[in-house]
Write a protein that holds these residues in place. Structure first.
Motif, PDB file in Angstrom:
ATOM      1  N   LEU A 168      39.865  30.604  48.580  1.00 58.07           N
ATOM      2  CA  LEU A 168      38.961  31.672  48.977  1.00 58.07           C
ATOM      3  C   LEU A 168      38.777  32.659  47.837  1.00 58.07           C
ATOM      4  CD1 LEU A 168      40.398  34.664  49.807  1.00 58.07           C
ATOM      5  CD2 LEU A 168      41.353  33.214  51.589  1.00 58.07           C
ATOM      6  N   GLU A 169      37.631  33.291  47.850  1.00 56.64           N
ATOM      7  CA  GLU A 169      37.335  34.257  46.809  1.00 56.64           C
ATOM      8  C   GLU A 169      36.501  35.400  47.376  1.00 56.64           C
ATOM      9  OE1 GLU A 169      35.653  32.493  43.316  1.00 56.64           O
ATOM     10  OE2 GLU A 169      35.602  34.423  42.251  1.00 56.64           O
ATOM     11  N   LEU A 170      36.997  36.607  47.201  1.00 59.67           N
ATOM     12  CA  LEU A 170      36.239  37.783  47.620  1.00 59.67           C
ATOM     13  C   LEU A 170      35.621  38.386  46.370  1.00 59.67           C
ATOM     14  CD1 LEU A 170      39.005  39.308  49.888  1.00 59.67           C
ATOM     15  CD2 LEU A 170      36.845  38.442  50.730  1.00 59.67           C
ATOM     16  N   GLN A 171      34.314  38.561  46.397  1.00 61.05           N
ATOM     17  CA  GLN A 171      33.634  39.129  45.232  1.00 61.05           C
ATOM     18  C   GLN A 171      33.010  40.463  45.602  1.00 61.05           C
ATOM     19  OE1 GLN A 171      30.829  35.991  44.384  1.00 61.05           O
ATOM     20  NE2 GLN A 171      32.247  34.995  42.950  1.00 61.05           N
ATOM     21  N   GLY A 172      33.538  41.522  45.049  1.00 61.37           N
ATOM     22  CA  GLY A 172      32.980  42.861  45.266  1.00 61.37           C
ATOM     23  C   GLY A 172      32.772  43.197  46.725  1.00 61.37           C
ATOM     24  N   VAL A 173      33.761  42.890  47.542  1.00 59.24           N
ATOM     25  CA  VAL A 173      33.587  43.087  48.981  1.00 59.24           C
ATOM     26  C   VAL A 173      33.826  44.535  49.404  1.00 59.24           C
ATOM     27  CG1 VAL A 173      34.592  42.556  51.237  1.00 59.24           C
ATOM     28  CG2 VAL A 173      34.004  40.708  49.674  1.00 59.24           C
ATOM     29  N   LEU A 210      39.256  39.356  44.875  1.00 60.37           N
ATOM     30  CA  LEU A 210      40.521  38.707  45.179  1.00 60.37           C
ATOM     31  C   LEU A 210      40.311  37.204  45.276  1.00 60.37           C
ATOM     32  CD1 LEU A 210      43.318  39.796  46.147  1.00 60.37           C
ATOM     33  CD2 LEU A 210      42.463  39.624  48.459  1.00 60.37           C
ATOM     34  N   THR A 211      41.265  36.438  44.739  1.00 61.37           N
ATOM     35  CA  THR A 211      41.185  34.995  44.955  1.00 61.37           C
ATOM     36  C   THR A 211      42.525  34.507  45.479  1.00 61.37           C
ATOM     37  OG1 THR A 211      41.946  34.511  42.723  1.00 61.37           O
ATOM     38  CG2 THR A 211      39.571  34.582  43.049  1.00 61.37           C
TER      39      THR A 211
END
Ligand code: ADP
Ligand code: MG
Length: 433
Positions: free
Chosen positions: A6-11, A30-31
């Motif tokens: 999973l990868e959160l980009q600029g959330v 976050l990854t």
């Protein structure tokens, strides 16, 4: 290269709208990869649950992207499961039937469900309780049924939202152990675990990586690996060392600690006196700060707000700063994430946090070392008082012993018998009777 799990980009996530719009988390990047067990730590309100809701697809972030296996998540993530603090079990179904409902939802044919449910219950240590009803079980056992149900769907990603926090100490320990074993021995197909907790020890005990968040707005302030061998021993020097590092992060350490904390009595340099406040006064003070709407508060305003004298407010702020529960800059006091965690914690977690903090103070290191070297782990109050007179005036030395006893008792690091005026190592307390 394989995509991250999973990868959160600029959330960023905001709740409400218009003037009531509120930013719960901001710009989270976050990854997480396969094989990782990550703990997410932070004071309440910093957006941990919000983050889990986004990761499991229960809500969509207002800004930024949540990628799962490299693709944006649309709708609820079918490969992730969430375990909450307490489970809503069906009270009219037996333990086994409760687990079977999850298998049914996954499309397992009826003839296979019973055997699989029994296996799952076995895995979480509930064999023999298949035909019991939820009301017959303790809280810890009910939570185990919840875990069995969560594992029944064979989630690729298992998310735990303070899953152990409502349990008593023994049940929590046993359930943590069961889960760790399943995970480490690869007995479950789960590829990654993300565990939200505000128990610092639990995070280091279980995870390979600890992510620390702070609030207003919710954001990541640290991301550090935990490279301790398993099984992990809570009292080992290596464990305490990592515990210390995470505490330092939460405390937003500014000065080198040996300057802030002073030296032990009898050593060259200044021994820092313990400020004259009790742990419960300090706890009340931290709760008060935590409930204030502003992040930073003028110290002078506290006198009016708390209806205390200047001296008392200064002692409280000094104690809070000494223990890294707060920072003071240009007349303002602000809680550190550690202070917020303390304010939001229950009594046992508070004692643990307090103990970890004072164990590193030269005054307590010295006292605890003397106790463990002493015969039967006990010392007369007078012996300690006289030793402290090397550093302090007689009156002050007497107050410092009492303060050390009070703080040490609260932290459950030592015990004291008022009648005989004897200080004991906590482990050396004589059995009453
Ligand atoms: P945590 O799990 O770290 O305690 P949450 O994610 O539950 O934090 O909440 C983060 C912030 O967002 C808190 O200030 C909380 O009051 C707010 N919040 C959470 N859920 C909602 C909601 N549904 N509507 C409005 N505000 C919310
Ligand atoms: Mg929460």
């Amino acid at each position: 290269m394989a995509a991250h799990l999973l990868e959160l980009q600029g959330v960023t996530h905001q709740y409400g709208s218009g003037s009531r719009r509120f930013t719960a988390i901001e710009d989270i990047n976050l990854t997480m990869g396969e094989g990782e067990f990550v703990a997410l730590l932070g004071p309440s309100g910093c957006g941990k649950s919000t983050l889990l809701r986004i990761i499991t697809g229960l809500i969509r972030p207002t800004h930024g992207q949540m990628l799962y296996h490299g693709a944006p998540l649309t709708g609820v993530n079918p490969r992730a499961t969430m375990v909450f603090q307490t489970f809503a079990l069906f009270p009219w179904l037996t333990v086994q039937q409760n687990v079977e409902t999850a298998l049914k939802a996954r499309g397992i044919p009826p003839e296979q469900r019973a055997a699989q449910a029994v296996d799952l219950l076995d895995m979480v240590g509930l064999d023999g309780f298949e035909t019991a009803f939820p009301r017959e079980l303790s809280g810890g056992m009910r939570q185990k049924v919840g875990f069995a149900r969560a594992l029944a769907v064979e989630p690729e990603l298992l998310c735990l939202d303070e899953a152990f926090s409502a349990l008593d100490v023994l049940s929590a320990d046993s359930l943590r152990g069961e889960l760790l074993e399943l995970w480490i021995d690869n007995r479950i197909p789960t590829k990654a675990i993300l565990m939200v907790t505000h128990n610092i020890e639990e995070a280091i005990l279980m995870a390979d990586r600890v992510i620390v968040m702070d609030k207003q707005p919710g954001r990541v302030i640290a991301d550090q690996p935990v490279s301790l061998e398993r099984p992990r021993a809570r009292k080992s020097p290596q464990f305490l060392n990592v515990l210390d590092q995470v505490y330092a992060t939460l405390a937003g350490q500014t000065q080198p600690e040996h300057i802030e904390l002073g030296v032990a009595p009898g050593e060259a340099g200044r021994t820092r006196a313990l400020p004259g406040v009790s742990p419960s006064e300090l706890a009340g003070f931290l709760e008060f700060l935590d409930e204030m709407p502003n992040d930073r508060i003028d110290v002078y305003r506290l006198e009016q707000e708390l209806n205390l004298g200047t001296g008392q407010v200064l002692l409280l702020t000094e104690a809070a700063e000494l223990l890294s529960f707060a920072t003071i800059a240009s007349g303002d006091i602000a809680l550190t994430p550690l202070g917020e965690t303390f304010a939001a914690a229950g009594i046992l977690a508070r004692k643990e946090i307090f103990a970890t903090r004072i164990r590193r103070m030269p005054m307590f290191k010295w006292l605890l070392a003397m106790l463990s070297a002493a015969e039967r782990g006990q010392l007369d109050r007078d012996v300690v008082r006289l030793a402290l007179e090397l550093e302090f005036s007689p009156d002050e030395a007497s107050q410092q012993v009492d303060r050390a006893i009070q703080w040490g008792r609260y932290a459950e690091l030592l015990a004291y018998d008022d009648n005989t005026e004897t200080i004991y190592q906590e482990s050396a307390v004589p059995v009453a009777g």
